[in-house]
Design a protein around this motif. Sequence first.
Motif, mmCIF file in Angstrom:
data_model
loop_
_atom_site.group_PDB
_atom_site.id
_atom_site.type_symbol
_atom_site.label_atom_id
_atom_site.label_comp_id
_atom_site.label_asym_id
_atom_site.label_seq_id
_atom_site.Cartn_x
_atom_site.Cartn_y
_atom_site.Cartn_z
ATOM 1 N N ARG A 1 0.832 -1.193 0.000
ATOM 2 C CA ARG A 1 0.000 0.000 0.000
ATOM 3 C C ARG A 1 0.878 1.259 0.000
ATOM 4 O O ARG A 1 0.637 2.203 -0.735
ATOM 5 C CB ARG A 1 -0.874 -0.046 1.257
ATOM 6 N N GLN B 1 -4.168 -8.364 -5.193
ATOM 7 C CA GLN B 1 -3.082 -7.758 -4.413
ATOM 8 C C GLN B 1 -1.773 -7.841 -5.191
ATOM 9 O O GLN B 1 -0.982 -6.892 -5.208
ATOM 10 C CB GLN B 1 -2.971 -8.450 -3.054
ATOM 11 N N LYS C 1 3.854 1.513 -1.151
ATOM 12 C CA LYS C 1 4.487 1.629 -2.477
ATOM 13 C C LYS C 1 3.504 2.199 -3.493
ATOM 14 O O LYS C 1 3.880 3.028 -4.335
ATOM 15 C CB LYS C 1 4.994 0.251 -2.927
ATOM 16 N N VAL C 2 2.253 1.783 -3.397
ATOM 17 C CA VAL C 2 1.227 2.336 -4.293
ATOM 18 C C VAL C 2 1.150 3.849 -4.112
ATOM 19 O O VAL C 2 1.009 4.599 -5.073
ATOM 20 C CB VAL C 2 -0.152 1.688 -4.018
ATOM 21 N N TYR C 3 1.301 4.305 -2.872
ATOM 22 C CA TYR C 3 1.227 5.736 -2.598
ATOM 23 C C TYR C 3 2.559 6.442 -2.829
ATOM 24 O O TYR C 3 2.727 7.596 -2.470
ATOM 25 C CB TYR C 3 0.706 5.999 -1.186
ATOM 26 N N GLY C 4 3.532 5.714 -3.401
ATOM 27 C CA GLY C 4 4.759 6.381 -3.827
ATOM 28 C C GLY C 4 5.900 6.370 -2.828
ATOM 29 O O GLY C 4 6.909 7.035 -3.038
ATOM 30 N N ALA D 1 2.224 -0.864 -9.023
ATOM 31 C CA ALA D 1 2.875 0.160 -8.196
ATOM 32 C C ALA D 1 4.371 0.222 -8.474
ATOM 33 O O ALA D 1 5.010 1.245 -8.256
ATOM 34 C CB ALA D 1 2.634 -0.120 -6.717
ATOM 35 N N SER E 1 -1.817 -5.133 -7.841
ATOM 36 C CA SER E 1 -1.548 -3.769 -7.386
ATOM 37 C C SER E 1 -0.062 -3.589 -7.091
ATOM 38 O O SER E 1 0.509 -2.531 -7.336
ATOM 39 C CB SER E 1 -2.402 -3.414 -6.164
#
Lengths: 510, 510
Positions: free
Chosen positions: A105, A134, A107-110, A141, A137
Motif C-alpha cells: 500500500r 493484491q 508503495k502504491v502511494y509512492g 505500483a 496492485s
Amino acid sequence: MTVPSCHAGQHHLLKARRLGIDTYQEAVIYMRPVCRSEGFEAQARILVKLNGREVIATLNVVTSDLLAQGEAGLSEAAWRHLGAREGDTLSLAHTPYLESLGRVRAKVYGEHLEEADYRAIVRDVAAGRYADVQLASFMAACAGNRMDPGEILSLTRAMVATGERLDWGRTPVADKHCVGGLPGNRTTPIVVPIVAAWGLTIPKTSSRAITSPAGTADTMETLAPVDLDLPHMRRVVEREGGCIVWGGAVSLSPADDVLIRVERALDLDSEGQLVASVLSKKAAAGSTHVVIDIPVGPTAKVRTPEAARTLAGHLESVGGALGLAVRACHSDGSQPVGRGIGPALEARDVLAVLNNAPGAPVDLRDRSLDLAGILLELGGGLPAGAGRLQAEAILREGRAWRKFQAICEAQGGLREPPKAPHRHAVGAPHAGRVTFIDNRRLARVAKLAGAPGDPAAGLDLHVRLGERVAAGQPLFTVHADSPGGLDYALSFAQEGETILTLETEGVAAR
Amino acid sequence: MTVPSCHAGQHHLLKARRLGIDTYQEAVIYMRPVCRSEGFEAQARILVKLNGREVIATLNVVTSDLLAQGEAGLSEAAWRHLGAREGDTLSLAHTPYLESLGRVRAKVYGEHLEEADYRAIVRDVAAGRYADVQLASFMAACAGNRMDPGEILSLTRAMVATGERLDWGRTPVADKHCVGGLPGNRTTPIVVPIVAAWGLTIPKTSSRAITSPAGTADTMETLAPVDLDLPHMRRVVEREGGCIVWGGAVSLSPADDVLIRVERALDLDSEGQLVASVLSKKAAAGSTHVVIDIPVGPTAKVRTPEAARTLAGHLESVGGALGLAVRACHSDGSQPVGRGIGPALEARDVLAVLNNAPGAPVDLRDRSLDLAGILLELGGGLPAGAGRLQAEAILREGRAWRKFQAICEAQGGLREPPKAPHRHAVGAPHAGRVTFIDNRRLARVAKLAGAPGDPAAGLDLHVRLGERVAAGQPLFTVHADSPGGLDYALSFAQEGETILTLETEGVAAR
C-alpha cells in the motif's frame, strides 16, 4: 443450521473435496454458508491447513447442493499445494493479518521501500499468501520507473533469498538472457551448444512466455523435455557442460513465478521487477558470467537507446552488487528475428541454423554468434574479437549441432516440433515497400492464433524491412490448431490495425 | 471428444447451469475442457451472450464430473447479469480485444491519459469487461497523485457519462459528502433531516463502506431500508424533501461501483478516483450545491493540512468545471467521532443526537450542525453565520427528529438497530493519559469483529484524547455476532499494536 465439525474451537474442520476447477493457479476454497456464525463471511481469505502444509485461499461461498454438509471444495491449485487426498480433514482458520500488504500500500502511494519490506513482501508472495488483485496492485505500483536502483537491488536480493541456490562447484559458470519483446529472437538453443562445445559450463534455465507468443522454454519444449528436476538437470550439465531447461521446475525464484503469472494476465512488465526477475534467477542458478541481450526498437519491449542504457546500467550495477560479471548489450529490435513466431515455428528456424541449412535465417545466426562470442570472451578468457570467430567455427564445423543433439538426448530425447493443421496467408493489399513492422501487433496475432498454449500455433513472416512486395504477395501466414484460433487471429489481423506498413511512391498506406 | 453443440459456426452453444458459487461479483464461467479445439484455452476471458445481454467472464476449466457434457456453469454474478434461467442456451465467443486495456497499460507506465481514454476505460469497466486483476492495476496506476487535475476532470466526466443522471426539476438541490477515514463520523442522517426540515431539497445517496467498518448506507440500513429504486427514491423526495438511500441501487455511476469492489479488496483509495467517485455521483444525482467534509489527522484518510488543501482544491475546481457549487472544509480527524464504530453502534449515536438525549455525543452533534449550517448558507441563501444558528434551532425543537422519522417511514419504515450478543471490554494496561488514538487500527478491530458485514459488530470507544484513565479502566468494548469474530478482533487488539497510547509521567507507553 449448524455443522458440528464447524466448531472445533479456534479451528474449523471440513472434509476435502476435489472439485476439479482450474482457477489459473489461484488457491480457492469453496464452502457452504453454514460457517457464517464463525465470522468467515467478513473475510475473503482463509488459512487452510493439512498435514503440516498450509495455503491461504480465497473463499467462494456455494449456495447450491454442490457440496455436502461438512465438505469444503478446493481448486486444483489449492489441492496440489496441500497435497490433499479425497476426504482428508482440512483445518480452517482466519487469515493472519499480512503486515507486508501495508508496505505494498505504501508503495502504491509512492513511498520508498527498504530491503526488509521487499523481503517480507516476497516471502508472503512466494508462500501464496497474496490474492491475485493484491499481486496486480504490487506489479502496477512498481512499474513505470517507480523503483530506484536501491529498491531494485533489494527486491533482487529478496527474490534470491526465497528460493533454492545452486552451486556447481566450479567457476566460471556462463549464462545468457534476453529481455524479450522481440518475436522470434530465439538465440539460446544456438548459443548454449556453441559455448558448451567450447568447454564452458552453461546450465541455462529459461522461462516460459510472459506476455509473448513464446518463451525459450516453450520453444525448447517442442524439441526436448524441459521440465527437469534439479538432480536430472545436474546430470545433464555434468555430462554435456550445458542444458536448456525450464527454470520454474527447479524453483530458483518461486516468488517470481507467482508474479509472472499475474504479469501475463495484465500484459505488463515492470522494469524493476524485470531486473530483479532476471538477476535473481541468474544468481540463484549459480552463474558468474552473464551476457544480456536488449533488443531496441519502436515496438520492442525497450523502445529507445536511452531506455536501453538505463536498463543496461541497472542490470550491470545490480549484477555487480550481487557478485556477477554482467555484460548488457543492445541489438536491433526494429523487426522480428528469423521467420517463425510461436514455439514450433521458432524451433524450426533454430534447427536450420544449427544444421547450417542454406535457407537458415541469417539474422538469427548472426545474433547467436555475437552473443556466444561475448560469452567466450567474458567467461572463457578469449581476447576481444576472437570470441565471435571461435563461435562461428564451432557452428560451421557441426560441433554445435552435435552438442545440441547430445543435450537433448540427456534431457530426455530430441523430438520433432509439431505442425499446425490450419493455415492462412495474409497478402499485401497493394504493392509497396515494407517501411515499418509492429512487433507487438504481430506478436498479438500469433497469441490470438493460440501460441504459446498451442505450440504449433503462430505465424511465419515472409518479408523484411525495406523489401518491395507486389499486390497480393503473402506478407505472413497464420498457423493454428483450430479453425476458431485461425479466425480469431485473422479477424484481428484484418481489423484495420497497422501491423505492416507498405509505402507506395512516398505515401504510407496499409 | 467433441460435443456437437460446441461447433455452431463462430459461436458455441452450451446449456446454462447455475452452480451457486459466489465469486464476489466477478463473472466466472465454468466449462469442461472439450472446447479446447476451438481455441478457448488460450484466452482466460470469454464473451457470454443470452437474450440480448452479454458479459465477459473469466474461464475456469472443470476437469471433474461437476458439469455434464454440453453444460456451462455460471457464477452468481454472471447468472444475475445475464438474467439466466436453468437450461437457457448460452452463446459463447472469443472476447473482442479491449483497446482500453492498452490505455491502462500506458497509465501504469506513467503516461498522461486524455478524456477519450478515460471514457473508453470507464465504459468497459461499467460493462463488466475487465477482470479483477486488470481493475486492480488501473487502481494502483492512478493512486499516489499520478493523475493531474485535467485527468481527474476527464475521469469524473467519463463516470457521469456512463450512468443515469437525475433531474429534480428544481434548484437548488443540496448535497453533502465526507471523504471518510474517520470512524464514527456519521453526520449525514442528522444533516439531511435538518436541511430538509428547513425546506431545502436534499436527495442524498450514500455509499457502503469501501475500506472502513461502516459506510453511511450501512449505518442507515440498520434504521430503514436504503435499497430504493429510482421511482421510490423520487416519491420519498417529493413528499419529504430529502432521503438517505444507497447510491448503488439507482446506478448513478456504475463504473464506480465496480471499482469500489476492488478498492475494498485492496484496502486502497486513490485521490484522483476519490474525487471522480464523489463528484460524478453528485453530478449524476442532479445536485447543485455540495458541502464536503475532509477530516484531517495523522491516522485519518487525509493526514496533513497541505494534503487536505490539495484535495479541497481538486474537489472545488473539478466541481466548478462540472457546474457544481462545492465547499470543501477541513475538520478535526485526530480521533473517532461519537462512541460507536460499526453500523448499528453508529446508528445508536445518531438517534441520541436527533433525540437531544442528555448523553448524546457532543462532537457528532457539533459537526453535524456545522455542515448543515454551511448548506443552509450555500444553498439556502442564509447570511454567513446564520446557518448554524438556524440548524441548531431545528435540531433543538425536535423538527429534525420528526423529519428523520418521516423520511424513514417513506423509505419503508423506521426500525431498531440490532445488538451484538458477544462483547468484551479491553482495559487500560496501566494508568495514564490518552495522547494518541490510531483511527486505522481501531477501524481494523471493528472490521475484524465483523463490521460492516455483520451490522451489529464493531466497537464502542469509552475514552477521548486527553482523558486520564486508571489501570484496568475499559478503553473500548468489542461487539461481535460470533465468538470467532470476537476472538479474531481481540487477538489483533492485543497483539502489541499501539491502538491507544497512554502516557504516564511524560513517558509514552501502551
